[in-house]
Scaffold this motif. Structure first.
Motif, mmCIF file in Angstrom:
data_model
loop_
_atom_site.group_PDB
_atom_site.id
_atom_site.type_symbol
_atom_site.label_atom_id
_atom_site.label_comp_id
_atom_site.label_asym_id
_atom_site.label_seq_id
_atom_site.Cartn_x
_atom_site.Cartn_y
_atom_site.Cartn_z
ATOM 1 N N ASN A 230 17.700 88.169 66.814
ATOM 2 C CA ASN A 230 16.525 87.946 65.967
ATOM 3 C C ASN A 230 16.941 87.799 64.502
ATOM 4 O O ASN A 230 16.531 86.873 63.794
ATOM 5 C CB ASN A 230 15.575 89.142 66.158
ATOM 6 N N TYR A 231 17.811 88.704 64.056
ATOM 7 C CA TYR A 231 18.233 88.676 62.645
ATOM 8 C C TYR A 231 18.993 87.387 62.323
ATOM 9 O O TYR A 231 18.727 86.728 61.319
ATOM 10 C CB TYR A 231 19.097 89.907 62.323
ATOM 11 N N LEU A 234 16.938 84.267 62.014
ATOM 12 C CA LEU A 234 16.185 84.142 60.760
ATOM 13 C C LEU A 234 17.100 84.021 59.546
ATOM 14 O O LEU A 234 16.633 84.015 58.412
ATOM 15 C CB LEU A 234 15.243 85.340 60.607
ATOM 16 N N SER A 238 13.267 79.792 59.227
ATOM 17 C CA SER A 238 12.066 80.612 59.175
ATOM 18 C C SER A 238 10.968 79.910 59.960
ATOM 19 O O SER A 238 10.895 78.681 59.982
ATOM 20 C CB SER A 238 11.669 80.850 57.716
ATOM 21 N N ASP A 241 6.449 81.504 58.047
ATOM 22 C CA ASP A 241 5.842 82.625 57.328
ATOM 23 C C ASP A 241 6.943 83.668 57.140
ATOM 24 O O ASP A 241 8.094 83.402 57.456
ATOM 25 C CB ASP A 241 4.644 83.199 58.104
ATOM 26 N N ASP A 242 6.579 84.862 56.617
ATOM 27 C CA ASP A 242 7.682 85.761 56.309
ATOM 28 C C ASP A 242 7.864 86.883 57.335
ATOM 29 O O ASP A 242 8.374 87.934 57.036
ATOM 30 C CB ASP A 242 7.565 86.308 54.888
ATOM 31 N N ARG A 243 7.453 86.633 58.558
ATOM 32 C CA ARG A 243 7.641 87.700 59.551
ATOM 33 C C ARG A 243 9.140 87.883 59.846
ATOM 34 O O ARG A 243 9.931 86.949 59.711
ATOM 35 C CB ARG A 243 6.869 87.416 60.821
ATOM 36 N N GLU A 244 9.473 89.107 60.230
ATOM 37 C CA GLU A 244 10.883 89.425 60.441
ATOM 38 C C GLU A 244 11.210 89.715 61.889
ATOM 39 O O GLU A 244 12.344 89.587 62.314
ATOM 40 C CB GLU A 244 11.262 90.664 59.612
ATOM 41 N N LYS A 245 10.200 90.165 62.613
ATOM 42 C CA LYS A 245 10.476 90.535 63.998
ATOM 43 C C LYS A 245 9.737 89.556 64.895
ATOM 44 O O LYS A 245 8.530 89.388 64.781
ATOM 45 C CB LYS A 245 9.977 91.961 64.253
ATOM 46 N N MET A 246 10.498 88.899 65.747
ATOM 47 C CA MET A 246 9.905 87.884 66.624
ATOM 48 C C MET A 246 10.464 88.048 68.025
ATOM 49 O O MET A 246 11.634 88.376 68.192
ATOM 50 C CB MET A 246 10.279 86.481 66.137
ATOM 51 N N GLU A 250 8.699 83.524 70.984
ATOM 52 C CA GLU A 250 8.147 83.019 69.708
ATOM 53 C C GLU A 250 9.180 82.172 68.977
ATOM 54 O O GLU A 250 8.867 81.118 68.436
ATOM 55 C CB GLU A 250 7.725 84.188 68.812
ATOM 56 N N LEU A 275 15.851 96.232 60.970
ATOM 57 C CA LEU A 275 15.287 95.477 62.100
ATOM 58 C C LEU A 275 15.767 96.080 63.420
ATOM 59 O O LEU A 275 15.008 96.219 64.377
ATOM 60 C CB LEU A 275 15.715 94.002 62.005
#
Ligand code: GLU
Length: 435
Positions: A230-231, A234, A238, A241-246, A250, A275
């Motif tokens: 995930n990290y 990203l 992106s 938007d600024d979400r960090e956990k997906m 997704e 995270l």
């Protein structure tokens, strides 16, 4: 034509996160496009390629949950194709033989650049050009008959029907030559997306000196592969938007090349740990306790732990453990007496009056059944008797029972430690540590 992409590492050492991020972007793109993700091991450099390095690549992809859709291609098995392509270029006048060293030891094959300016469109960097006079002819087959990277790389991409080349931007300069090779071979030039570099806080290429840089380092430190994936996904991309956990679904749903950023991506180990903590907090208890157990079993005090206590501690500490390896601070739960931190003892236990209060606390706690409500009530009683606010006496008590000033809630910690251990430690503190 459906999308076909490849991850094409050279198996010459450990797997750097920059490389694996290229793999992740290729994989996400293939899955988003319902295309194919292929693995090609570029083992042409026989001296530097090792079976251990091939294994490290396969292990890293597997650990991160990336599957490939066809049998891996080993570049070294493709040499007949590389030579055949060189012969075709020779007969078409697009390559010539030259005795480079002038030693008469043999001739190499040199590719003739077209002599015009070269341009290609990069999906991330836009239109890129290079002047004819800045590009020289280059060797494609050495005098010993071995193919050079440029030829092998392009011929394999043609053979594998690759439609998009997503790789690090250290290859941009090579791409002008590769485009010329594709054209000379009469092949369709794939689309290119060159990924911006991963940098450290100073904007310099991220390396071993900045901390964990190889996939094995992250595995050894106890990172969750889902969080690392995930990290890294990203890092330079992106979803808009600024979400960090997906979730992986997704990421696949949102992954398009136009959302890859053109500026360098800064690696921040603290953000990654944060995270990772979110991922660990969500794990089923079995996964979490298994991960911690595997890590703790490497420590001298971490083997053969009392199972009930271990699971109680896991439940208490799960939401505050960013990494499996962070469980090394759990030692105080399991050993006879904790390691007392000298500064904490000085500050919390050596002060005047602490002994008297801790004696009261000991008596109040000893009168309970060590259930949380009872422990809380007991502490409230001592606080009231001493005219201090809620929780004000916790730090001294914490140092007495855990040796440190940091931990989970005091009442919860006492309940998990239980009567015998807690009282024994308070007695030890009263006898030897309090001023
Ligand atoms: N083996 C090359 C590398 O690891 C391949 C680059 C590419 O993806 O074309 O840098």
């Amino acid at each position: 034509m459906s999308v076909r992409v490849r991850f094409a590492p050279s198996p010459t050492g450990q797997v750097h996160i920059g490389n694996i991020r290229a793999a992740i972007f290729n994989w996400l793109f293939a899955r988003h496009e319902q295309g194919r993700f292929l693995l090609r091991i570029e083992d042409t450099d026989k001296e530097r390629s090792t079976p251990e390095a091939v294994k490290a690549i396969v292990d890293a992809l597997t650990w991160l949950g990336m599957n490939w859709d066809e049998e891996p291609v080993y570049q070294s098995t493709q040499h007949a194709r590389h030579r055949e392509a060189a012969e075709r270029l020779l007969s078409a006048g697009r390559a010539y033989k030259e005795d480079k060293g002038g030693t008469g030891q043999g001739e190499c094959i040199v590719f003739r650049m077209p002599g015009t300016d070269m341009a290609f469109h990069d999906e991330i960097k836009g239109d890129l050009r290079k002047k004819a006079e800045d590009m020289k002819d280059f060797v494609i087959v050495r005098s010993d008959g071995s193919p050079v990277f440029h030829l092998a790389n392009v011929v394999d991409d043609v053979t594998m029907d690759i439609t998009h080349i997503i790789r690090g931007d250290d290859h941009v300069e090579n791409t002008y030559r590769h485009v010329a090779l594709f054209q000379a071979l009469g092949a369709t030039v794939p689309k290119y997306a060159h990924l911006p570099m991963i940098v450290n806080a100073q904007g310099k290429p991220y390396s071993k000196r900045d901390g964990a840089a190889y996939i094995g380092d992250f595995r050894d430190k106890g990172f969750d592969p889902l969080a690392l994936f995930n990290y890294l996904a990203l890092l330079g991309w992106s979803p808009g938007d600024d979400r960090e956990k997906m979730t992986r679904e997704e990421m696949i749903a949102f992954f398009t090349l136009d959302r890859i950023k053109s500026g360098p991506a800064q690696m921040d180990l603290r953000k990654l740990s944060h995270l990772n903590g979110l991922y660990l907090a969500e794990q089923p208890m079995e996964t979490f306790s298994g991960g911690v157990r595997a890590f703790l079993s490497k420590l001298d005090w971490g083997q053969a732990l009392d199972e009930t206590l271990f699971l109680d501690v896991c439940r208490l500490m799960q939401s505050r453990t960013p990494l499996y390896s962070a469980a090394e601070v759990w030692k105080y739960f399991f050993v006879e007496l904790p390691d007392y931190d000298a500064k904490a003892v000085e500050k919390q236990l050596r002060k005047d009056g602490v002994k008297a209060v801790l004696t009261q606390i000991r008596a109040a706690l000893a009168a309970t059944d060590f259930s949380q409500p009872a422990l809380l009530q007991a502490m409230r009683g001592v606080e009231a008797a001493n005219g201090v606010g809620e929780g004000k006496l916790n730090q001294g008590l914490r140092v007495a029972v855990t040796g440190t000033t940091i931990g989970a809630g005091m009442i919860e910690t006492l309940a998990v430690l239980g009567r015998e251990r807690s009282l024994k430690r308070i007695d030890h503190a009263l006898a030897t540590l309090c001023g």
